[in-house]
Design an enzyme around this catalytic site. Structure first.
Site, PDB file in Angstrom:
ATOM      1  N   SER A 250      37.168  43.489  49.928  1.00 30.08           N
ATOM      2  CA  SER A 250      35.855  44.342  49.261  1.00 30.08           C
ATOM      3  C   SER A 250      34.628  43.538  48.381  1.00 30.08           C
ATOM      4  O   SER A 250      34.510  42.039  48.439  1.00 30.08           O
ATOM      5  CB  SER A 250      36.657  44.503  47.761  1.00 30.08           C
ATOM      6  N   LYS A 251      33.568  44.318  48.302  1.00 31.10           N
ATOM      7  CA  LYS A 251      32.226  43.861  47.400  1.00 31.10           C
ATOM      8  C   LYS A 251      33.041  42.940  46.213  1.00 31.10           C
ATOM      9  O   LYS A 251      31.872  41.800  46.157  1.00 31.10           O
ATOM     10  CB  LYS A 251      31.807  44.826  47.587  1.00 31.10           C
TER      11      LYS A 251
END
Length: 483
Positions: A250-251
């Site tokens: 995930s970012k």
RNA sequence: GCCCCCAUCGUCUAGAGGCCUAGGACGCCACCCUUUCAAGGUGGAGAUCACCGGUUCGAAUCCGGUUGGGGGCGCCA
């Protein structure tokens, strides 16, 4: 491949695209790219551009679909942007409504939220309670006069869905556990699960290869496919790329945008090689493969089932391997955007052999070549007198050594070989180890204790600037500045 | 809470019943090379193959269970 332009090209999407590409090329199939932009609020032309550009950058090409951001489609089943296919979705929604396979749902998001919260609180599966399943005409009129607009829900048949996944084999789900899900929003916008099935049918998609996060969505798609009377494609769900803590990448926890890696000086060849091995291996001990080689070796059935942690150290290593494998002229060209404009083409060409083995990323060139681009005063600001001193040597001793070095170099031809010979001779007659003797020269000229090879650096900088920096260092040493 | 998927060194992986006293790579450590740093070379530490049962003459490999991890359950994709 069906990316959604709601963000820049994600590492995971790039890897899924790559696997689709490798599979299509390996079997001689047709690779289709479709833009999933039904979520108008979050989709942007800018993200679409980022996705297509970076796919191109990686070397991934497709046979059908928009070839460039804003460009024309290629292929017989277009348009390949979902936002341009709304009439088709509306027709299919009507068919489902007609047959009774779908129904209008007048519940508001707020009402649904209340139900969902209650279900969660009582540890129940959050699923639609079927309230609008058996409405009377009076109910519907009532809702309509309240100003409500209905969404369309798919009536999920309670049946066991089985399919043979390319990677996971037989998978079985009980759709009786599913709630009826929305396929068209109240504002008329059709949703992902619905449009994906329609497009796959209309575009003649035979193989759907996507992330494992879609595995449990597949029974919904199959139910829709059956209700619509479509042909069922073959599905393959590839493992997820993971954060170091093994959650879905995930970012928030990792750098996920391909652009970011590109901007940091990772080579597309290294990126592709790295990504391909995140979840697949040729079964041999070879590990360096070009995109074409990967396409000939890749077998979808060999793809692993377990997720793979994104290991930046390994990417760095591979990038170094690819950088070192590049011909000097090619490396110089790729380096151009990463070195200061003040560095001339000639200097850049000269610097490449010096820095080639020292780079992990193309951006490292900025650091390595800074002494060539920055003015003397700036470079002088990078070090203190204390930095100049070899271990165990005083400022006075170092001043004497540097003066001897300066004279020796000034009297030599300005070539790497001659400078090295002169430098070594001076070191010997001065009675210092070469390493100690060269340290103040290195720092005075390059500003740093770590630099490209010294004598090549001197030649690149030029005779006068080099001697000037040596004189400047000598002055600072003599002025007794203690720093 | 329910459903589904997964499980070999820290990480990426080889392994599809005997070739495994488990191989390679990254990372780590040491040494060599060496004007710094790298690169390169050599060597090393590092996995009771998650655990427990079972099948078998024989299991990392097959079966079952347990545990752990992950994913999904949106009028997002």
């Amino acid at each position: 491949m069906a990316p959604s332009p709601t963000g820049p090209l994600h590492i995971g999407t790039a890897r899924t695209s790559l696997y689709n590409y490798l599979f299509a090329r390996h079997v001689g199939g047709t690779y289709v790219l479709r833009i999933e932009d039904t979520d108008l609020a979050r989709s942007t032309a800018e993200f679409e551009r980022d996705i297509l550009d970076n796919l191109h950058w990686l070397g991934i090409t497709w046979d059908e679909g928009p070839q460039h951001a804003g460009g024309d489609d290629i292929g017989p089943f277009g348009p390949y942007r979902q936002s341009l296919r709304m009439d088709r979705y509306a027709r299919e929604a009507d068919r489902l409504l007609q047959s009774g396979a779908a129904y209008h749902c007048w519940c508001t998001p707020e009402e649904l939220d209340v139900v969902r919260k209650a279900q969660e609180a009582s540890k129940q599966a959050p699923r639609y309670n079927g309230r609008c399943l058996n409405l009377t005409d009076a109910d519907r009129e009532q809702f309509a006069t309240e100003g409500r607009r209905p969404a369309v829900r798919f009536r999920v048949p309670a049946e066991t869905i089985r399919f043979d996944d390319l990677i996971r084999g037989e998978v079985e789900f009980d759709n009786g556990l599913l709630g009826d899900f929305v396929i068209v929003r109240a504002d008329g916008v059709p949703l992902y699960h619905f449009v994906v099935v329609i497009d796959d049918e209309q575009m003649g998609i035979s193989h759907v290869i996507r992330g494992e996060d879609h595995l449990s969505n597949t029974p919904k798609h199959i139910a829709l496919i059956r209700a619509l009377g479509y042909a069922e494609p073959v599905f393959g769900h590839i493992p997820l790329i993971l954060n170091p803590d093994r959650s879905k990448m995930s970012k928030r926890k990792s750098q996920t945008a391909i652009t970011a890696y590109r901007e940091q000086g990772y080579l597309p060849e290294a990126m592709v090689n790295f990504l391909a091995f995140l979840g697949w291996s040729p079964g041999t001990e070879e590990e360096i493969f070009s995109l074409d080689e990967l396409a000939t070796r890749f077998e979808i059935g060999e793809v692993h089932k377990a997720g793979a942690v994104f290991d930046q150290d390994r990417l760095d290593y591979l990038n170094g391997v690819y950088i070192r494998a590049l011909p000097d002229a090619e490396l110089a060209a790729r380096l151009r955007p990463f070195v200061p404009a003040a560095v001339s083409e000639e200097t850049l060409a000269g610097v490449v052999p010096l820095v080639k083995e020292r780079m992990v990323r193309l951006t490292d060139a900025t650091e390595l070549t800074g002494f060539l681009a920055e003015p003397d005063a700036v470079v002088a600001g990078w070090w203190t007198v204390a930095d100049l001193l070899p271990k165990g040597k005083t400022a006075d001793e170092t001043g004497l050594a540097l003066a001897a070095a300066r004279d020796a170099l000034a009297g030599a031809d300005w070539s790497p070989e001659a400078l090295e010979a002169a430098g070594r001779a001076a070191a010997e007659s001065h009675g210092w180890k070469a390493g100690d003797f060269f340290r103040p020269i290195r720092i005075a000229v390059t500003g740093k204790p770590v630099s490209p090879p010294l004598f090549g650096s001197l030649v690149l900088l030029g005779r006068e600037p080099s001697l000037g920096r040596l004189d400047g260092a000598l002055d600072r040493l003599r002025s007794g500045a203690v720093a």
